[in-house]
Design an enzyme around this catalytic site. Structure first.
Site, short mmCIF file in Angstrom:
data_model
loop_
_atom_site.label_atom_id
_atom_site.label_comp_id
_atom_site.label_asym_id
_atom_site.label_seq_id
_atom_site.Cartn_x
_atom_site.Cartn_y
_atom_site.Cartn_z
N GLU A 433 35.15 16.35 42.70
CA GLU A 433 35.26 17.76 42.31
C GLU A 433 36.67 18.27 41.98
O GLU A 433 36.85 19.46 41.76
CB GLU A 433 34.64 18.67 43.39
CG GLU A 433 33.16 18.46 43.57
CD GLU A 433 32.49 19.43 44.51
OE1 GLU A 433 31.26 19.60 44.42
OE2 GLU A 433 33.20 20.05 45.33
N ILE A 434 37.66 17.39 41.90
CA ILE A 434 39.02 17.90 41.72
C ILE A 434 39.24 18.39 40.29
O ILE A 434 39.86 19.44 40.07
CB ILE A 434 40.07 16.85 42.11
CG1 ILE A 434 39.83 16.38 43.54
CG2 ILE A 434 41.47 17.41 41.96
CD1 ILE A 434 40.80 15.28 44.01
#
Length: 839
Positions: A433-434
């Site tokens: 999810e970065i």
């Protein structure tokens, strides 16, 4: 041949640095588990004990042992210590001489100690430095914070100082929205003393260059350490096949590469598609003096591709195994415990057994945990559970100094060499999810992280991100696992280096984490309209059952959703409110605490069922569905389908049905019903759909049937009916539509569809009975009237073949209980409840 000698170092003791008293240790272990075993701290999971244990990570600890070396060992020309897992900042001393400074939980450290040993007793000391005290100066030196959303620094008594991003250790140790904060230190994998002479196989890898049903071409790549010049014969054998080649070695490290060809190989397939055949390749070095060195590796032969082809919708996203597109059905996996040394082989066996029983073919090893124990992957190899393997980075931005980057590079090399022979691992992903959280190229997108920084700092943070996930990890996968795909971040649309890269909503390309249901408060029906090419995360919370809650809540006052203890075991701040809000929307009001727990599980199951069926109805546009999450690391309210103690929630039973190879799915618009047939694989495409409309009191209102054809790897609309056509003017609140799909006269799937939400149903009073059969742990379930979500409850460990199901009046359902232990002969006792009992 001189065989390699391996001594596992044991008999450890430990103490807080500076204290006089030594305590016994049970290495592999963590400080927390050793303190608990010595009665020095209470159960970390009980009540809110977590709060009182935050001091442990702020002091240093020492582990020490002694071992004896004999002349036979010393006669070997090479002797080294192998530290398979030190958590995390560790100075290691041999007889008070510093031999290693470790700084990465995930790396394997080799230290040559030949010159430091003599015949007799020796002392090995591991000084574990506080990860908090070690990293606070790094935060101060950096000059600005880095985002780390799930670092619960408040619980850790650090205020807003989030230091998790500096340590190469399991991110979830610092807290998450389903897990506690226990920042561990310890010797979490064995320490070994290895000794050998002349030659040694350091690594053996089967590089699968070309795999088809007709022919497998692989390179056997062997790294051999030699003391001196050597020549002889290298042989490799597997099953009935044998290869040999003359080789010469020079002092130091030698890389040998032998091409092997196997005609008509037995391929490795995932669960549901074929056999999980594996070959064991045995390597030997021989000359006139005899056998000099040997090694072996077991792997399955398969080809894997991440297919991203342009099409009319955007770009495809699917896994192709042995040339066949695979619709992925599974879940996200987190560590099975906050203290992974507590995880037994049996716990891994049970998780994989449960995944197979629920018709899954993939688990995603999520990037906020650990690279799992090798035994986990062995089980996946044996059972055909594919693995999406994240590198251990999640929901944070990371530093980009030279030392950190080099540490990451070496970590990746170690991990890839350890895991690359497992045929189950078919996908490597840089992080969780970065990319979507930072959303560098789109100002209004992301989680609001980048808005805290000026433009130069933003560019620096993003540059460091790209260096790790677009370069270092990508290059390491290409070098060490050249036949497996790599994806920098999940979710991601594509590597376009512009605003179209970031996954912010359902897209015609890439994978998606869809959280508008739950975090975004959208109704379950939103799952039907928000579908990407691969749904790699989505989920909904529930509570575990009362037996699990009893493990941490002991007073009557604790058995309330908003009690101090219950709130402590709900790590998502809005969790209870969201469950209650959705429950009010979909289900009747529960009458008490236990009923609320039950209703939460039914609610979760109904929501995720909606999502899974929507994803499967949209195949081949959508080619994967991985819900969040299969398991828990402690007893807690969470998104799991199996709780910490292995109890299947309602969701796991619903998933088992929704993941069957062939299913029916019913879609309702305002005035009509669509009946979809969905098939992964088919022996025949000829089927029959039978649709019946019943009053909840049992009377048949209508029946119709239709011969139909199903399509492999697709969803097919096989019938459309107006609701009025099926039920006439009868009240929707008092009707159930029963749809059966048959192939060759055998029921393949059944769906009970309701025309209104459950809270609107006119549920009659019912008496459900469970009757044991002559066969052990097989039961007949019967109801006098329509019964909704029948729950078979037992204290025994294991699961039923079906649970939380609906029964029509007079219907009898035979249910088996599968004990967790294969050797268990216990006859279980079963209690039974339905939704009618809970309101």
């Amino acid at each position: 041949m001189k065989t390699e000698q391996t001594i596992t170092i044991d008999n450890w003791k430990f103490r807080q640095k500076g204290e006089e008293q030594w305590l016994s240790a049970h290495v592999p272990s963590f400080v927390h588990t050793d303190l608990r075993a010595n009665g020095k701290i209470a159960d970390p999971f009980d009540g809110d004990n977590e709060k009182a244990l935050q001091w442990i990570d702020k002091v240093d600890w020492e582990y020490e042992t002694s071992f004896t070396v004999d002349q036979e060992l010393l006669n070997e020309t090479s002797i080294e210590f192998v530290f398979n897992g030190l958590d995390t900042y560790a100075d290691v001393y041999l007889n008070d001489q510093l031999i290693l400074q470790a700084n990465n939980m995930f790396r394997v450290w080799h230290v040559d100690v030949k010159s430091l040993l003599s015949v007799g007793d020796h002392t090995l000391t591991v000084h574990l430095k506080s990860p908090i005290q070690e990293d606070l100066p790094k935060l101060a030196a950096l000059g600005y914070h880095l985002p780390a959303s799930n670092d619960d620094s408040e619980m850790g008594e650090l205020g807003d100082r989030k230091v998790s991003i500096f340590a190469r250790k399991a991110p979830y140790h610092y807290g998450w929205d389903w897990g506690p904060r226990f920042v561990t230190s310890g010797i979490w994998k064995p320490i070994e003393l290895k000794a050998w002479s002349e030659t040694k196989v350091n690594d053996f890898y089967i590089n699968q260059k070309s795999i088809t049903e007709e022919r497998a071409v692989v390179d056997a790549e062997v790294i051999v350490q030699a003391d001196s010049t050597w020549s002889g014969e290298a042989t490799i054998q597997t099953e009935e096949l044998f290869w040999k080649e003359n080789v010469s070695l020079v002092p130091g490290e030698n890389v040998l590469k032998l091409e092997l060809v196997i005609d008509n190989p037995k391929l490795w397939w995932c669960h549901g598609y074929g056999e999980q055949h594996q070959y064991t390749f045995e390597f030997e070095l021989k000359n006139e003096s005899g056998l000099q060195a040997q090694g072996k590796v077991t792997t399955g032969l398969r080809s894997v591709k991440h297919v991203r082809n342009a099409d009319q919708h955007g770009t495809s996203f699917y896994i192709e195994l042995n040339g066949e597109p695979i619709f992925i059905k599974g879940a996200n996996h987190i560590p099975n415990d906050s203290f992974v040394t507590e995880i037994t082989k049996e716990r891994f066996q049970y998780e994989i057994k449960s995944a197979v029983a629920a018709n899954m073919n993939m688990l995603r090893v999520w990037g906020g945990g650990v690279y799992e124990d090798d035994y986990f992957y062995q089980l996946c190899d044996e059972q055909g559970i594919l693995v999406w393997q994240d590198f251990m980075f999640a929901c944070s931005m990371y530093p980009g100094d030279e030392a950190f980057l080099e540490n990451v590079k070496q970590e990746a090399a170690d991990v890839l060499k350890q895991l690359r022979s497992h045929p189950s691992i078919v996908f490597w992903c840089g992080n969780n999810e970065i990319d979507a959280a930072w959303a560098h190229y789109k100002e209004e997108a992301g989680w609001g992280w980048k808005q805290d920084y000026d433009q130069p700092t933003r560019e620096k943070i993003w540059h460091d991100y790209q260096e790790i996930f677009h370069h270092i990890l990508a290059d390491q996968v290409a070098s060490y696992a050249p036949n497996e795909p790599y994806w920098p971040s999940s979710p991601l649309v594509a590597l376009t280096d512009d605003e179209h890269q970031h996954a912010t909503k359902a897209s015609g390309s890439g994978d998606l984490h869809y959280w508008d249901v739950w975090h975004g408060k959208k109704p379950f029906e939103a799952y039907n309209d928000n579908i990407s090419r691969f749904m790699s995360e989505y989920g909904f919370q529930s509570f575990p059952e009362l037996r699990t809650i009893d493990s941490f809540a002991h007073e009557e006052r604790d058995l309330a959703i908003e009690s101090k203890v219950m709130l402590h075991h709900q790590k998502n701040g809005a969790g209870n409110r969201l469950i209650k809000t959705y429950m009010d929307e979909y289900l009747p009001e529960p009458k008490d605490f236990r009923s609320f727990l039950y209703m939460s599980q039914v609610l979760q199951a109904e929501g995720i069922k909606t999502a899974i069926e929507a994803h499967r109805r949209n195949m081949p546009y959508c080619m994967g569905t991985l819900y969040w999450q299969i398991n828990d690391c402690w007893p807690v309210a969470s998104w799991s389908s199996i709780d910490y103690f292995g109890r299947w929630k309602a969701l796991q039973y619903f998933v088992k049905k929704a993941f069957k190879p062939i299913i029916l799915s019913v879609v309702q618009t305002k005035d009509q019903l669509e009946f979809h047939g969905i098939a992964d694989r088919l022996l025949t495409n000829k089927a029959k759909l039978i649709i019946q409309a019943y009053k909840l009191t049992g009377e048949l209102l209508n029946e119709t049937s239709k011969d139909c054809l199903l399509n492999k790897g697709q969803s097919t609309v096989i019938a459309v009916h107006a609701i009025k056509e099926l039920i006439g003017h009868y009240d929707r609140e008092a009707v159930v539509i029963v749809a059966n799909l048959e192939i060759d006269g055998k029921q393949i799937d059944q769906q009970l569809h309701y025309l209104v939400r459950t809270k609107q149903l006119q549920l009659p009073k019912s008496l459900v009975t469970v009757t044991p059969t002559a066969e052990a742990n097989v039961f007949n379930v019967h109801s006098t009237a329509f019964a909704k979500n029948i729950w078979l409850d037992t204290a025994a460990l294991g699961y039923f073949t079906n649970n939380y199901f609906d029964l029509l009046p007079g219907e009898v359902r035979q249910i088996d209980f599968i004990p967790r232990s294969q050797t268990s002969e216990e006859t279980i006792s079963v209690d039974v409840y339905s939704m009618q009992d809970m309101i």
